[in-house]
Design a protein around this motif. Structure first.
Motif, PDB file in Angstrom:
ATOM      1  N   ARG A 197      -3.766  -0.214  11.660  1.00  0.00           N
ATOM      2  CA  ARG A 197      -3.014  -1.296  12.324  1.00  0.00           C
ATOM      3  C   ARG A 197      -3.664  -1.713  13.629  1.00  0.00           C
ATOM      4  NH1 ARG A 197      -1.116  -2.327   7.443  1.00  0.00           N
ATOM      5  NH2 ARG A 197      -0.133  -0.478   6.584  1.00  0.00           N
ATOM      6  N   ILE A 199       8.198   5.810  17.319  1.00  0.00           N
ATOM      7  CA  ILE A 199       7.884   6.603  16.122  1.00  0.00           C
ATOM      8  C   ILE A 199       6.648   7.496  16.335  1.00  0.00           C
ATOM      9  CG2 ILE A 199       7.501   6.538  13.606  1.00  0.00           C
ATOM     10  CD1 ILE A 199      10.116   5.162  14.342  1.00  0.00           C
ATOM     11  N   ASP A 218       4.385  -0.155  12.345  1.00  0.00           N
ATOM     12  CA  ASP A 218       3.120  -0.632  11.770  1.00  0.00           C
ATOM     13  C   ASP A 218       2.814  -2.088  12.113  1.00  0.00           C
ATOM     14  OD1 ASP A 218       2.582   1.811  10.687  1.00  0.00           O
ATOM     15  OD2 ASP A 218       3.289   1.322   8.669  1.00  0.00           O
ATOM     16  N   LYS A 230       0.841  -1.212   0.000  1.00  0.00           N
ATOM     17  CA  LYS A 230       0.000   0.000   0.000  1.00  0.00           C
ATOM     18  C   LYS A 230       0.873   1.257   0.000  1.00  0.00           C
ATOM     19  CE  LYS A 230      -1.410   1.592   4.039  1.00  0.00           C
ATOM     20  NZ  LYS A 230      -1.259   2.920   4.633  1.00  0.00           N
ATOM     21  N   SER A 286      12.355  10.302   8.129  1.00  0.00           N
ATOM     22  CA  SER A 286      10.908  10.381   7.860  1.00  0.00           C
ATOM     23  C   SER A 286      10.635   9.837   6.465  1.00  0.00           C
ATOM     24  CB  SER A 286      10.442  11.840   7.968  1.00  0.00           C
ATOM     25  OG  SER A 286       9.265  12.053   7.220  1.00  0.00           O
ATOM     26  N   VAL A 287       9.855   8.779   6.424  1.00  0.00           N
ATOM     27  CA  VAL A 287       9.537   8.120   5.144  1.00  0.00           C
ATOM     28  C   VAL A 287       8.876   9.118   4.205  1.00  0.00           C
ATOM     29  CG1 VAL A 287       8.198   6.255   4.093  1.00  0.00           C
ATOM     30  CG2 VAL A 287       9.172   5.933   6.367  1.00  0.00           C
ATOM     31  N   GLY A 288       7.849   9.792   4.716  1.00  0.00           N
ATOM     32  CA  GLY A 288       7.071  10.703   3.876  1.00  0.00           C
ATOM     33  C   GLY A 288       7.912  11.853   3.360  1.00  0.00           C
ATOM     34  N   ARG A 322      -2.948  10.701   5.220  1.00  0.00           N
ATOM     35  CA  ARG A 322      -1.762  11.540   5.299  1.00  0.00           C
ATOM     36  C   ARG A 322      -0.942  11.532   4.002  1.00  0.00           C
ATOM     37  NH1 ARG A 322       1.473  14.088   8.902  1.00  0.00           N
ATOM     38  NH2 ARG A 322       3.681  13.796   8.524  1.00  0.00           N
ATOM     39  N   ASP A 365       5.995  19.635   9.059  1.00  0.00           N
ATOM     40  CA  ASP A 365       7.042  20.666   9.071  1.00  0.00           C
ATOM     41  C   ASP A 365       8.301  20.251   8.304  1.00  0.00           C
ATOM     42  OD1 ASP A 365       7.176  18.771  11.123  1.00  0.00           O
ATOM     43  OD2 ASP A 365       8.387  20.042  12.418  1.00  0.00           O
ATOM     44  N   PHE A 366       8.670  18.979   8.354  1.00  0.00           N
ATOM     45  CA  PHE A 366       9.878  18.538   7.634  1.00  0.00           C
ATOM     46  C   PHE A 366       9.673  18.652   6.121  1.00  0.00           C
ATOM     47  CE2 PHE A 366      10.676  15.159  11.193  1.00  0.00           C
ATOM     48  CZ  PHE A 366      10.928  16.174  12.099  1.00  0.00           C
TER      49      PHE A 366
END
Ligand code: EPU
Length: 407
Positions: free
Chosen positions: A360, A316, A294, A11, A152-154, A82, A114-115
């Motif tokens: 989850r 996290i 997750d 996903k 941060s993955v996103g 998100r 913010d990142f």
């Protein structure tokens, strides 16, 4: 539960790769895309911006973003997840401007953006947040070196998207190393960008305005695979999970082994068996390759009937404990303190009506329901449907009695 089960496409990779496909005024064909609600939502967002997208076979998505001309993403769709923030990086790169609703708070933590904003600014964009929208404007993005404040993955994915059409080398330091980041990087390379270092903490993106569509197969979903591996161990079953990439679930397999489950690699996947009683374990969630946040709730559900005291420290998301009250309704003994949950195994869980407060947490309640005596009714299924394709069919094929009653 016993038998074999094939994992769906990831996903979280799909959400990023679909956004990436819209970077080119061209057609892409993506295979192994899961039919889950978040995927439908990002497709609806892209359609609202002018793109065309349709499933032409199971798992096969054709996306044509030639007519994507609108830079204002709709609030009603974006507020649902998100990952809609990926549309901001894509629009900045593609159209030089983006107006995307702030994804807002989420039940698993405050999850600010913010990142992402600081990264867009480092690339030369002017960004304001106004009336609930992130508004970014950048006639000319510039390649730069950017140190991400935290893994941060996103943010890493969004900055790769934003940089993918900038000539010159954008260097992302302290980048996330998750497999979904690597998947997106590979797809961007197939579109014509040069992306190096994905999977390490320094990624270099050499972009090009001439991105083109590409054909690509999404990686298997390590979190879906992990959920079923945990469910198999929790039910003292014998299940072969096929088509997963075993290296993507190393941290989970190590913990299942430590708990006493038998984990065996097979030519087509990973087999997990749990015959006798399991042992308690202590786990800290961490960015990849650490134990994934997750899979924290699902593991907690398994541990709730493992004799002894287990702990899970969540590093996290500060509010990942939404499942705890629901597990307690089923008789689990879980106590949260700060970032830690302590689970004292009980001899059995009792089926009860419970609520899936997020994706989850919902999966954890499924694991709990499979172990519990009597029937468990899980409401707010829409949360499980956000991330799991055909959950009841898959579990049913392994011998579990799972039925969708409504919704
Ligand atoms: N963070 C900030 N500011 C930002 C961005 C992140 O403070 O601008 C913080 C977050 O609040 C969090 C930490 O940084 O404490 C790491 O968050 P990250 O950005 O890595 O998470 P994400 O990109 O929002 C993705 C997955 C999540 C998964 C996390 C961690 C997608 C669409 N979502 O979220 O998946 O839990 O990485 O691995 O890829 C799920 O699938 O159920 C899910 C929640």
């Amino acid at each position: 539960m016993s038998g074999r089960l094939r994992v769906a496409g990831a996903k979280n990779s799909s959400l990023a790769v679909i956004a990436a496909a819209a970077l080119a005024a061209d057609r892409s064909v993506l295979e192994n895309v899961p039919l889950c609600r978040d995927v439908m939502t990002i497709l609806d967002i892209l359609r609202a911006l002018g793109a065309q997208a349709e499933f032409t076979a199971p798992g096969r998505l054709e996306l044509d973003a030639r007519d994507l001309t609108d830079h204002v993403a709709p609030y009603e769709l974006c507020r649902q997840m998100r990952a809609s923030i990926y549309v901001a990086g894509m629009l900045l790169a593609r159209l030089g401007r983006a107006q995307v609703p702030l994804p807002g708070g989420c039940v698993i933590g405050s999850r600010p953006v913010d990142f992402h904003i600081r990264g867009f600014e480092a690339l030369g964009a002017q960004v304001v947040t106004q009336h609930g929208f992130l508004k970014a404007h950048a006639p000319h993005l510039t390649a730069t070196s950017y140190y991400e404040p935290r893994s941060s993955v996103g943010t890493t994915i969004n900055l790769m998207l934003a940089a993918s059409r900038i000539p010159g080398a954008t260097v992302l330091q302290n980048a996330a190393r998750e497999p979904e980041v690597v998947d997106t990087a590979v797809f961007l390379s197939m579109m014509g960008a040069r992306v190096r270092g994905a999977g390490t903490s320094t990624i270099t993106v050499e972009g090009t305005p001439d991105l083109r569509g590409a054909a690509y197969t999404i990686i298997p979903d390590r979190i879906e695979a992990g959920t079923y591996l945990i469910a198999a161990a929790a039910t003292h079953g014998d299940v072969l999970i096929e088509d997963l990439i075993p290296e993507h679930v190393t941290a989970l397999l190590a913990k299942l082994g430590e708990a006493g489950a038998v984990v065996e690699p097979e030519p087509t996947g990973v087999r997990v068996r749990a015959e006798g009683g399991l042992r308690p374990v202590d786990v800290d969630t961490a960015p990849y390759p650490g134990f994934p946040t997750d899979l924290h709730p699902q593991l907690a559900a398994l541990l709730s009937v493992v004799s002894g005291r287990s702990t899970i420290r969540e590093t996290i998301f500060e509010r990942r404990f939404g499942y705890v009250d629901e597990l307690r309704r089923m008789g689990a003994e879980c106590r949260t303190e700060g970032d830690m949950v302590t689970i004292t195994g009980v001899s059995y869980l009792s089926g009860a009506p419970v609520e899936a407060v997020d994706i989850r947490a919902g999966a954890a309640l499924v694991v709990a329901g499979l172990q519990a005596r009597g029937e468990t009714q899980i409401s707010r299924l829409e949360n499980i449907d956000r991330g799991y394709e055909g959950l009841e069919e898959k579990l049913g094929a392994l011998g579990a009695r799972v039925q969708r009653v409504s919704g």
